[in-house]
Design a protein around this motif. Structure first.
Motif, short mmCIF file in Angstrom:
data_model
loop_
_atom_site.label_atom_id
_atom_site.label_comp_id
_atom_site.label_asym_id
_atom_site.label_seq_id
_atom_site.Cartn_x
_atom_site.Cartn_y
_atom_site.Cartn_z
N ALA A 148 73.32 21.68 7.23
CA ALA A 148 72.69 20.36 7.32
C ALA A 148 73.45 19.44 8.26
O ALA A 148 72.85 18.63 8.98
N ALA A 149 74.78 19.57 8.26
CA ALA A 149 75.59 18.76 9.17
C ALA A 149 75.25 19.07 10.62
O ALA A 149 75.09 18.16 11.45
N VAL A 150 75.14 20.36 10.94
CA VAL A 150 74.78 20.75 12.31
C VAL A 150 73.36 20.29 12.63
O VAL A 150 73.09 19.77 13.72
N LEU A 151 72.46 20.48 11.69
CA LEU A 151 71.06 20.10 11.90
C LEU A 151 70.91 18.62 12.22
O LEU A 151 70.24 18.25 13.20
N ILE A 152 71.52 17.76 11.42
CA ILE A 152 71.34 16.32 11.62
C ILE A 152 72.04 15.84 12.89
O ILE A 152 71.54 14.92 13.57
N ALA A 153 73.17 16.46 13.24
CA ALA A 153 73.84 16.08 14.48
C ALA A 153 73.01 16.49 15.70
O ALA A 153 72.85 15.71 16.64
N LEU A 154 72.48 17.70 15.67
CA LEU A 154 71.63 18.15 16.78
C LEU A 154 70.38 17.28 16.90
O LEU A 154 69.97 16.92 18.01
N ASN A 155 69.78 16.95 15.77
CA ASN A 155 68.56 16.14 15.80
C ASN A 155 68.85 14.73 16.29
O ASN A 155 68.04 14.13 17.03
N SER A 156 70.01 14.18 15.92
CA SER A 156 70.34 12.80 16.29
C SER A 156 70.59 12.64 17.78
O SER A 156 70.27 11.59 18.36
N PHE A 157 71.15 13.67 18.43
CA PHE A 157 71.53 13.52 19.83
C PHE A 157 70.83 14.49 20.77
O PHE A 157 70.97 14.37 21.99
N VAL A 282 82.73 16.69 14.94
CA VAL A 282 83.15 17.98 14.39
C VAL A 282 82.45 18.16 13.05
O VAL A 282 82.44 17.25 12.22
N THR A 283 81.85 19.34 12.85
CA THR A 283 81.19 19.64 11.58
C THR A 283 81.93 20.78 10.88
O THR A 283 82.45 21.68 11.52
N PHE A 284 81.94 20.73 9.52
CA PHE A 284 82.60 21.78 8.75
C PHE A 284 82.15 21.73 7.30
O PHE A 284 81.52 20.76 6.86
N SER A 285 82.49 22.80 6.56
CA SER A 285 82.03 22.97 5.18
C SER A 285 83.01 22.42 4.17
O SER A 285 84.22 22.34 4.44
N GLY A 286 82.50 22.12 2.97
CA GLY A 286 83.36 21.68 1.89
C GLY A 286 83.71 22.77 0.90
O GLY A 286 84.72 22.67 0.19
N VAL A 298 80.54 15.61 8.81
CA VAL A 298 80.53 15.29 10.24
C VAL A 298 81.56 14.20 10.45
O VAL A 298 81.44 13.11 9.86
N VAL A 299 82.58 14.49 11.25
CA VAL A 299 83.60 13.49 11.55
C VAL A 299 83.66 13.29 13.05
O VAL A 299 83.34 14.20 13.82
N GLY A 300 84.06 12.09 13.46
CA GLY A 300 84.16 11.85 14.90
C GLY A 300 84.04 10.38 15.26
O GLY A 300 84.45 9.50 14.50
N ARG A 301 83.46 10.12 16.42
CA ARG A 301 83.36 8.76 16.95
C ARG A 301 82.53 7.87 16.03
O ARG A 301 81.48 8.27 15.54
N ILE A 305 78.66 8.44 14.54
CA ILE A 305 78.43 8.58 13.10
C ILE A 305 77.42 7.54 12.63
O ILE A 305 76.56 7.83 11.78
N ALA A 306 77.49 6.34 13.18
CA ALA A 306 76.53 5.29 12.80
C ALA A 306 75.10 5.71 13.16
O ALA A 306 74.16 5.45 12.39
N ARG A 307 74.94 6.37 14.29
CA ARG A 307 73.59 6.83 14.67
C ARG A 307 73.11 7.93 13.73
O ARG A 307 71.93 7.97 13.36
N ILE A 308 74.00 8.83 13.32
CA ILE A 308 73.62 9.87 12.38
C ILE A 308 73.18 9.24 11.05
O ILE A 308 72.18 9.66 10.44
N ASN A 309 73.90 8.23 10.60
CA ASN A 309 73.58 7.60 9.32
C ASN A 309 72.24 6.87 9.35
O ASN A 309 71.66 6.61 8.29
N LYS A 310 71.75 6.52 10.53
CA LYS A 310 70.44 5.88 10.65
C LYS A 310 69.31 6.90 10.76
O LYS A 310 68.14 6.52 10.75
N ASN A 311 69.66 8.18 10.90
CA ASN A 311 68.65 9.23 11.00
C ASN A 311 67.92 9.36 9.65
O ASN A 311 68.57 9.46 8.61
N PRO A 312 66.58 9.36 9.63
CA PRO A 312 65.84 9.49 8.37
C PRO A 312 66.20 10.75 7.58
O PRO A 312 66.04 10.78 6.36
#
Length: 452
Positions: A148-157, A282-286, A298-301, A305-312
């Motif tokens: 899901a972390a990879v999915l939302i990052a790819l979708n956001s950017f 950077v994305t990784f598992s828990g 998802v950690v980083g700039r 991160i703010a743009r990812i958090n606004k993703n529906p």
């Protein structure tokens, strides 16, 4: 007809067994009583003795109800030799995480409530500070797993734009998770560069256009390509992305927060190192090497991160209070690296010395043999692995029990019998024997009680 008269009515059957009603409820007992009476009548029509059928009704009814009440998610012993076994739930949580999750289940808590202002808070705030502290990132967000972390990052950017990735990093992991498929679902266009075994900086530079949204680097944690190979390291790839003004996403997968070589394991890149190398995200598992519950980070700039958090998608992929509480407790353990091995089960099991496990195997062999009289039980050296796609070609010296019996199907018969225990015991079949790798068995009594 006399055979049928031997059968009790539903009311008679229920009144004679109030304990079943107390345990399972009247509705459930009534339904199964009717089913058992129907089966008894059918047996009598086929010639069975009515008194015999009546006598065994209570036992069959009790067995039916017990089977219905039993969960298939019961605890088991993982003696496969794979510490992070995906099919067995991956990481065992630390006591601190278990206590935190239990407390979160038992009472209301300030999940999205700011106790200082009395206004609404953010559930990610409980983990954001810890993640930034442990990784050196500016900001962090949390979803329900790394896919899901990879999915939302790819979708956001990358939605509607190109995402560049090396051909040698188009991985597939368990459960039919394929990176090209995830990219398609994220709405980004896959642009492959390089070859299976060699990718160079110019391959990325030549592929960048005004339609490029991001460059994706994937840590190939579940396989190795050896021989005539080349890949672009994180710092160089981050510089290429920065010069082009596009996002560089580094998917670490298992994602360790500490250097595993400290415990005799081969070194894996840490999240802090990926951040320091210049990756924007950077994305990784828990629930893998980190040793917590299932989650994706998802950690980083901060601006990204703010743009990812606004993703529906973020709301659909968010964590509940139980996992957030367990993750917070797990991450806090990393603040004390000197005691991390003792307190974090994943590291404790991975770090167990073979000599210690061999002593345990010698101690258990005669005791297990006494319980499995039809089988021969001997000690054996064996090899454990981390599992869940981490260091797939590396094994850890271990020890265990080698169990053999008469007949070619003896290992399969024994494996089936062990799976049917109240606490199932899961080993692996190898070279005509059932192997019980003891790396993940911390208490002898657990195995002996399971075999009783």
């Amino acid at each position: 007809m006399s055979g049928f008269r031997a059968l009790p009515s539903v009311d008679q059957l229920l009144s004679g067994h109030p304990d079943l009603i107390d345990r399972h409820g009247r509705a459930m007992v009534t339904r199964h009583a009717r089913l058992r009476l129907d089966a008894a009548r059918a047996a009598i029509r086929d010639g069975a003795d009515g008194a015999f059928e009546a006598a065994r009704l209570p036992h069959l009814l009790a067995a039916d109800l017990a089977a219905m009440a039993a969960t298939r998610l019961r605890p088991m012993l993982n003696l496969t030799g794979t510490v992070l076994h995906t099919n067995l739930g991956r990481a065992i949580l630390a006591n601190e995480a278990i206590a935190a999750a239990s407390a979160a289940m038992a009472a209301p808590l300030a999940l999205e409530y700011d106790l200082e202002t009395g206004g609404r808070g953010q559930r990610d705030d409980h983990l954001r500070g810890l993640l930034c502290e442990l990784t050196g990132a500016e900001d962090a967000t949390i979803v329900n797993n790394n896919a899901a972390a990879v999915l939302i990052a790819l979708n956001s950017f990358g939605q509607g734009r190109d995402s560049i990735v090396s051909r040698g990093e188009l991985i597939e992991i368990g459960g039919a998770f394929r990176m090209p498929d995830i990219m398609a679902r994220a709405g980004t266009r896959l642009v492959e560069v390089g070859t299976t075994n060699r990718t160079h900086p110019r391959d990325y530079q030549d592929a960048i256009t005004d339609q490029t949204g991001l460059i994706l680097k994937v840590h190939t944690s579940n396989y190795r390509i050896e021989g005539f190979t080349a890949e672009v390291a994180g710092p160089a790839l981050a510089a290429i992305a920065r010069a082009a003004g596009v996002v560089m996403l580094n998917d670490l997968g298992a994602g360790s927060l500490v250097d595993l070589s400290r415990w005799g394991l081969r070194r894996e890149p840490t999240v802090a190192e990926a951040v320091a190398e210049g990756a924007d995200l950077v994305t990784f598992s828990g629930d893998k090497l980190l040793g917590g519950p299932q989650a994706g980070f998802v950690v980083g700039r901060r601006d990204l991160i703010a743009r990812i958090n606004k993703n529906p998608m973020k709301r659909a992929l968010r964590l509940d209070k139980i996992r957030i509480a367990a993750l917070e407790a797990t991450l806090r353990l990393y603040r004390d690296p000197d005691r991390l091995e003792r307190r974090l089960p994943v590291l404790r099991l991975l770090a167990r010395p073979q000599a210690e496990i061999a002593v345990q195997a010698a101690r258990l062999a005669p005791l297990v043999a006494a319980r499995l009289r039809e089988y021969a039980v001997t000690t054996t050296d064996c090899a454990s692995q981390i599992g869940s796609g981490s260091l797939p070609t590396d094994t850890i010296p271990s020890a265990g029990l080698r169990i053999t019996g008469t007949g070619g199907d003896a290992p399969d018969r024994l494996a089936a019998w062990l799976r049917a225990r109240d606490r199932p015991v899961i080993g692996r079949i190898h070279d005509g024997a059932l192997i019980l790798d003891l790396r993940c068995l911390e208490r002898d009594a657990d195995l002996l009680e399971a075999l009783a």
